[in-house]
Design an enzyme around this catalytic site. Structure first.
Site, short mmCIF file in Angstrom:
data_model
loop_
_atom_site.label_atom_id
_atom_site.label_comp_id
_atom_site.label_asym_id
_atom_site.label_seq_id
_atom_site.Cartn_x
_atom_site.Cartn_y
_atom_site.Cartn_z
N GLY A 44 0.82 -1.22 0.00
CA GLY A 44 0.00 0.00 0.00
C GLY A 44 0.85 1.26 0.00
N CYS A 45 1.92 1.23 0.77
CA CYS A 45 2.80 2.41 0.86
C CYS A 45 3.54 2.64 -0.46
CB CYS A 45 3.78 2.24 2.02
SG CYS A 45 2.96 2.11 3.62
N THR A 46 3.92 1.56 -1.12
CA THR A 46 4.57 1.68 -2.42
C THR A 46 3.60 2.29 -3.43
OG1 THR A 46 6.06 -0.16 -1.98
CG2 THR A 46 5.67 0.40 -4.30
#
Length: 154
Positions: A44-46
């Protein structure tokens, strides 16, 4: 009916992947997008960092600084930026004070375990240093575009 005055964003000084410290109050005069994310190199952060990177020229053309912030070290950020070709500067809040000040260091639950972690949240800060808009518990898909639209309407 009176309008509630906007809250001044908490000031901070933290190291940046761009090579020098970033102090929020020194960015006044231009809007700032500050997105908090849990951890480098996670799915998700990527995606969130790639989405903000894709729209970075649009934010820049509106005079807006954009920063991603997590508790990861600068070394971790540099590897993440290199691996994913990110253009958004990443800020390192290893001691967690900025996360605390913005209220994003929260109790989380996953697979029945309770732990403390960063809530995915974004703050749009106006040119006077006030929080103009807040997104909490962000769902990544379409989020960067929504923030850009809010900036355009600022």
């Amino acid at each position: 009916m009176s309008e509630t005055p906007m809250q001044l964003a908490p000031d901070f000084t933290v190291p940046s992947s761009a090579g020098s410290d970033v102090t929020l109050s020194q960015l006044r005069g231009n809007p700032v997008v500050l997105f908090f994310y849990p951890r480098d190199n996670t799915p998700g952060c990527t995606t969130e960092n790639l989405d903000f990177t894709a729209l970075y020229p649009d934010f820049s053309s509106l005079g807006c600084a954009v920063f991603g912030l997590s508790k990861d070290s600068l070394a971790s950020h540099e590897k993440f930026i290199s691996k994913k070709a990110l253009s958004v500067p990443l800020l390192s809040d290893e001691h967690g004070q900025t996360c605390e000040d913005f209220g994003v260091w929260v109790e989380k639950k996953m697979y029945g375990k309770v732990f403390m972690g960063i809530e995915r949240a974004t703050f749009l800060i106006d040119a006077n240093g006030h929080i103009a808009r807040t997104w909490r518990k962000v769902k990544v898909k379409g989020h960067a575009q929504e923030v850009l639209e809010a900036l355009r309407n600022l």
